[in-house]
Design an enzyme around this catalytic site. Structure first.
Site, PDB file in Angstrom:
ATOM      1  N   ASP A   1      -7.781 -23.159   9.116  1.00  0.00           N
ATOM      2  CA  ASP A   1      -6.754 -22.218   9.576  1.00  0.00           C
ATOM      3  C   ASP A   1      -5.446 -22.389   8.817  1.00  0.00           C
ATOM      4  OD1 ASP A   1      -6.337 -24.714  10.744  1.00  0.00           O
ATOM      5  OD2 ASP A   1      -6.924 -24.051  12.738  1.00  0.00           O
TER       6      ASP A   1
ATOM      7  N   ASP B   1      -5.832 -27.302  24.980  1.00  0.00           N
ATOM      8  CA  ASP B   1      -6.288 -26.125  25.740  1.00  0.00           C
ATOM      9  C   ASP B   1      -7.730 -25.747  25.390  1.00  0.00           C
ATOM     10  OD1 ASP B   1      -6.054 -25.013  23.210  1.00  0.00           O
ATOM     11  OD2 ASP B   1      -4.641 -23.439  23.780  1.00  0.00           O
TER      12      ASP B   1
ATOM     13  N   HIS C   1      -8.955 -25.283  22.319  1.00  0.00           N
ATOM     14  CA  HIS C   1      -9.181 -24.447  21.136  1.00  0.00           C
ATOM     15  C   HIS C   1      -9.934 -25.208  20.049  1.00  0.00           C
ATOM     16  CE1 HIS C   1      -4.915 -25.591  19.516  1.00  0.00           C
ATOM     17  NE2 HIS C   1      -5.800 -26.281  18.844  1.00  0.00           N
TER      18      HIS C   1
ATOM     19  N   GLU D   1      -7.994 -19.635  20.313  1.00  0.00           N
ATOM     20  CA  GLU D   1      -7.414 -19.952  21.608  1.00  0.00           C
ATOM     21  C   GLU D   1      -8.334 -19.437  22.727  1.00  0.00           C
ATOM     22  OE1 GLU D   1      -5.231 -22.050  21.614  1.00  0.00           O
ATOM     23  OE2 GLU D   1      -3.385 -21.575  20.554  1.00  0.00           O
TER      24      GLU D   1
HETATM   25  C1  F6R Z   1      -6.319 -27.722  12.866  1.00  0.00           C
HETATM   26  C2  F6R Z   1      -7.035 -27.089  13.958  1.00  0.00           C
HETATM   27  C3  F6R Z   1      -6.762 -27.414  15.380  1.00  0.00           C
HETATM   28  C4  F6R Z   1      -6.506 -28.878  15.634  1.00  0.00           C
HETATM   29  C5  F6R Z   1      -6.149 -29.100  17.091  1.00  0.00           C
HETATM   30  C6  F6R Z   1      -5.872 -30.544  17.390  1.00  0.00           C
HETATM   31  O1  F6R Z   1      -6.815 -27.257  11.626  1.00  0.00           O
HETATM   32  O2  F6R Z   1      -7.844 -26.276  13.690  1.00  0.00           O
HETATM   33  O3  F6R Z   1      -7.870 -27.013  16.152  1.00  0.00           O
HETATM   34  O4  F6R Z   1      -7.639 -29.611  15.293  1.00  0.00           O
HETATM   35  O5  F6R Z   1      -5.016 -28.349  17.413  1.00  0.00           O
HETATM   36  O6  F6R Z   1      -4.722 -30.948  16.721  1.00  0.00           O
HETATM   37  P1  F6R Z   1      -4.368 -32.484  16.577  1.00  0.00           P
HETATM   38  O7  F6R Z   1      -5.442 -33.087  15.767  1.00  0.00           O
HETATM   39  O8  F6R Z   1      -3.050 -32.512  15.839  1.00  0.00           O
HETATM   40  O9  F6R Z   1      -4.314 -33.035  17.952  1.00  0.00           O
END
Ligand code: F6R
Length: 259
Positions: A66, A135, A137, A142
């Site tokens: 992303d 959450d 995702h 989301e």
């Molecule tokens: C990042 C992504 C997100 C993160 C998620 C957890 O490329 O796709 O799904 O993996 O927000 O973020 P962290 O690892 O910072 O807790």
């Protein structure tokens, strides 16, 4: 169901997943990696740096999950910058072979489909590294995201923006939109490796692994995948009802299977 591996630290998780990547690249020097950003995959990239010393990674291809919409690729917290800083440069990957979705608002109508075509042209992702949002995702899909979704623009939830505010000077600076591989895109990767650390991820992990299959918890989509591995520390595993079984299954796994 996903294979759940409970490890004692993020470093141990990094070592385990990096070893799997080294095995993959040993079989196919042009392997295609799906690259997550955020804090969670950093132990994997660090361990890979050590384990791949002496391994030629210059043919490895990569696709980030992303990107934020509305910040320039040169911004230090754009995922283009993060991937360059944390993955491409330290591992000696060829920057031409590593792709990040284009978050330019002017091109957003076409960049999702272009990204899908680029992944297809590469033959698909062999191993997709994933984190999980508090959450639930996956990528930046989301809650409510379709299991069939493709790379497209999404609006970040208030919770995700708060979680990611630590990377920006203030909450106001966190972008409101992103472009993310869809759940359908992610499910086409041949092997999913989802990592999670810390108590803050425990509920999301339990929902993803043991909860109902629901778009309200996008990471539950991994239950549809024939080869999904979930690597968690004790805290992130703390709400898993079947933790003892996962430990037993891992301890008794037939030798030589890898992840
Ligand atoms: C990042 C992504 C997100 C993160 C998620 C957890 O490329 O796709 O799904 O993996 O927000 O973020 P962290 O690892 O910072 O807790």
């Amino acid at each position: 169901m996903a294979e759940v591996v409970i490890v004692s630290s993020p470093e141990d998780a990094g070592t385990l997943v990096a070893a799997e990547i080294v095995r993959l690249v040993g079989r196919d020097p042009q392997a295609v990696l799906g690259l997550a950003t955020g804090s969670t995959p950093l132990p994997v990239y660090r361990a890979l740096r050590k384990q791949a010393a002496g391994v030629d990674l210059s043919g490895v291809r990569g696709f980030a999950l992303d990107e934020y919409v509305g910040i320039a690729p040169e911004h230090p917290e754009s995922y283009a910058s993060v991937i360059r800083r944390e993955v491409v440069e330290p591992l000696g990957l060829d920057p031409k072979l590593v792709h990040v979705p284009d978050g330019d608002p002017e091109r957003i109508a076409v960049s999702g489909e272009e990204y899908e075509r680029a992944i297809e042209a590469a033959g698909g992702v062999d191993l997709q590294i994933l984190g999980i949002g508090t959450d639930g995702h996956l990528g930046f899909n989301e809650p409510g995201s379709s299991f069939a979704s493709r790379t497209r623009v999404k609006t970040l939830t208030a919770q995700t923006r708060r979680d990611n505010a630590r990377f920006f000077p203030s909450l106001d600076d966190v972008p409101r939109h992103c472009i993310t591989q869809g759940l359908g895109t992610i499910l086409r990767a041949r092997h999913l490796v989802l990592l999670a650390f810390g108590a803050g991820k425990a509920a999301a992990v339990a929902g993803a692994v043991e909860g109902p299959l629901t778009a309200s918890l996008p990471a539950s989509a991994i239950q549809l995948h024939p080869h999904a591995t979930v690597v968690v520390d004790e805290e992130a595993a703390s709400q898993l009802r079947m933790a003892e079984y996962y430990r037993y299954a891992w301890e008794n796994k037939p030798a030589g299977q890898g992840l």
